[in-house]
Design an enzyme around this catalytic site. Structure first.
Site, PDB file in Angstrom:
ATOM      1  N   CYS A 236       0.868  -1.170   0.000  1.00 52.46           N
ATOM      2  CA  CYS A 236       0.000   0.000   0.000  1.00 52.46           C
ATOM      3  C   CYS A 236       0.910   1.226   0.000  1.00 52.46           C
ATOM      4  CB  CYS A 236      -0.849  -0.061   1.275  1.00 52.46           C
ATOM      5  SG  CYS A 236      -1.949   1.318   1.444  1.00 52.46           S
ATOM      6  N   HIS A 237       0.950   1.936  -1.119  1.00 52.39           N
ATOM      7  CA  HIS A 237       1.860   3.083  -1.168  1.00 52.39           C
ATOM      8  C   HIS A 237       1.262   4.332  -1.807  1.00 52.39           C
ATOM      9  CE1 HIS A 237       2.269   1.708  -5.321  1.00 52.39           C
ATOM     10  NE2 HIS A 237       2.684   2.922  -5.589  1.00 52.39           N
ATOM     11  N   ARG A 238       0.077   4.207  -2.397  1.00 52.50           N
ATOM     12  CA  ARG A 238      -0.472   5.364  -3.119  1.00 52.50           C
ATOM     13  C   ARG A 238      -0.739   6.511  -2.171  1.00 52.50           C
ATOM     14  NH1 ARG A 238      -2.244   4.742  -8.314  1.00 52.50           N
ATOM     15  NH2 ARG A 238      -2.206   2.562  -8.920  1.00 52.50           N
TER      16      ARG A 238
END
Ligand code: UD1
Length: 388
Positions: A236-238
């Site tokens: 999860c990086h957005r």
């Protein structure tokens, strides 16, 4: 795959002449400038460069957008990507600042190199900076992974991909849905379906992604820790998911309730933030680790129970490996993956993520909308054609 052309039709760089049956013909070799800068682009370039360099000269530029060892050099070493000819060392700052600084540096490189084609991948700030610089210098811009649309300009990657597509001379789509978007925007004449170079990479490397690679990993303090055999894989990086405490807290709370540990390699940008939320809530089921290499990530995909992600790349890799995926995002990026509950969207909310993870998945091993694993060859052959 050598191409032979009549002299009259050649309008690109010629490197040598050969006499066959009394006719003078020429083997055409082009000078391609490839610009990459972020993790997913390294993987695609690994697949394409291998083919491209058989007959053409590739000048590789790394903008520097991703620069930590685990986000950049590790990929070059592991995938044997040729060393970049230029590393611009540009990263961080606001989107405008990053893109602008890249354009200034890229203009100088392009003026020096004078390439026949500019090859860009995907939708990062590096992609946009290169495409805008190239088109202004009248270098034909060739966009691999063209035509993806999610329908909102609030997403920074959507801005990058729309602008890049509209200034490109050649649009190479990974899927038929991308072709449809390009047609709707009046870009059909420049568009061609080639398949997904990420699928090429998956086909090429997947046999090397054994469990041996995922016995241990580095935690966020750099300590080696054992990894469980049975696990879920989370990335999860957005910025849409990591810019507030609430969303990342909800995502981790879902992970906390799963029936096996959750392995989460964290992007350096959100590492401190994610660790703070995990500590504050005493989440014990989530193993936060440093970013992992491509082969390690594919090994994690292949052996995971299920996958939770907001990455466009991981959604597809889950699909290639026939693993069920839940994508924590408001928009469909890869519609082809959404059949039979193989990939479902979830809101960044605990209950929604858990509910989507519990759905029954139907796979169809014969359904492969991402090409035949030879997108790289098709990309190279499209680059060799005459462009407007
Ligand atoms: C970028 C791309 C996204 C792609 C993702 C792949 C844009 C707009 N987005 O997002 O499309 O899916 O890469 O991972 O280009 N940082 C580090 N070390 C690094 C790299 C980044 O610490 O090696 C930090 C920097 O503080 C940087 C921040 O992370 O400012 C964000 O990085 P950036 O390259 O702007 O965007 P990504 O989120 O990585």
């Amino acid at each position: 795959m050598t191409k032979w052309h009549n002299r009259a039709t050649i309008n690109i760089l010629i490197d040598r002449r050969i006499l066959i049956c009394g006719f003078e013909t020429e083997e055409v070799s082009m000078k391609i400038l490839t610009v990459i800068g972020a993790r997913p682009q390294f993987i695609k370039a690994a697949a394409v460069s291998r083919i491209l360099r058989k007959h053409h000269t590739e000048i590789l530029v790394h903008t520097g957008q991703h620069y930590d060892y685990a986000m950049s050099d590790l990929f070059f070493d592991e995938l044997h990507i040729p060393k970049p000819d230029y590393n611009l060392g540009i990263s961080g700052g606001g989107h405008g600042s990053m893109t602008g600084r890249m354009m200034i540096a890229l203009e100088e490189v392009m003026q020096q190199v004078q390439p026949d084609r500019l090859l860009v991948y995907g939708d990062t700030n590096s992609t946009l900076a290169a495409a805008l610089t190239g088109v202004k210098l009248h270098i034909p811009v060739c966009h691999a992974e063209a035509g993806i649309r999610i329908g909102t300009l609030k997403n920074p990657e959507e801005v990058n991909r729309i602008c890049t597509d509209h200034v490109s001379a050649l649009l190479m789509a990974s899927t038929e849905s991308s072709m449809d978007f390009l047609r709707r925007e009046g870009l059909a004449e420049r568009a061609v379906f080639v398949g997904d170079p990420m699928y090429d990479a998956f086909v090429y490397y997947q046999t090397r992604c054994s469990r041996e690679l995922i016995k241990t990993a580095e935690d966020l303090n750099g300590q080696r820790i054992p990894l469980p055999e049975c696990y879920y894989y989370l990335t999860c990086h957005r910025q849409e998911n990591t810019n507030t405490d609430k969303k990342i807290q909800q995502i981790l709370a879902a992970a906390e309730q799963l029936d096996a540990p959750v392995i989460y390699p964290v992007h350096p940008r959100s590492a401190e933030h994610v660790r703070r939320i995990a500590d504050k809530n005493s989440f014990k089921n989530v193993l936060l680790i440093r970013p992992v290499s491509y082969l390690t990530s594919i090994a994690l995909v292949k052996h995971a129970k299920k996958i939770i992600t907001d990455s466009g790349g991981l959604q597809r890799e889950a699909f290639f490996a026939q693993k069920q995926c839940v994508t924590v995002f408001n928009h469909v990026i890869w519609p082809e993956t959404m059949c039979g509950n193989r990939n479902q969207l979830a809101k960044p909310e605990t209950a929604d993520i858990l509910q989507k993870l519990s759905a029954v998945q139907k796979t169809d091993p014969d359904y492969m909308p991402f090409g035949d694993g030879h997108a790289a060859e098709k990309i190279v052959s499209e680059l060799e054609k005459e462009l407007p």
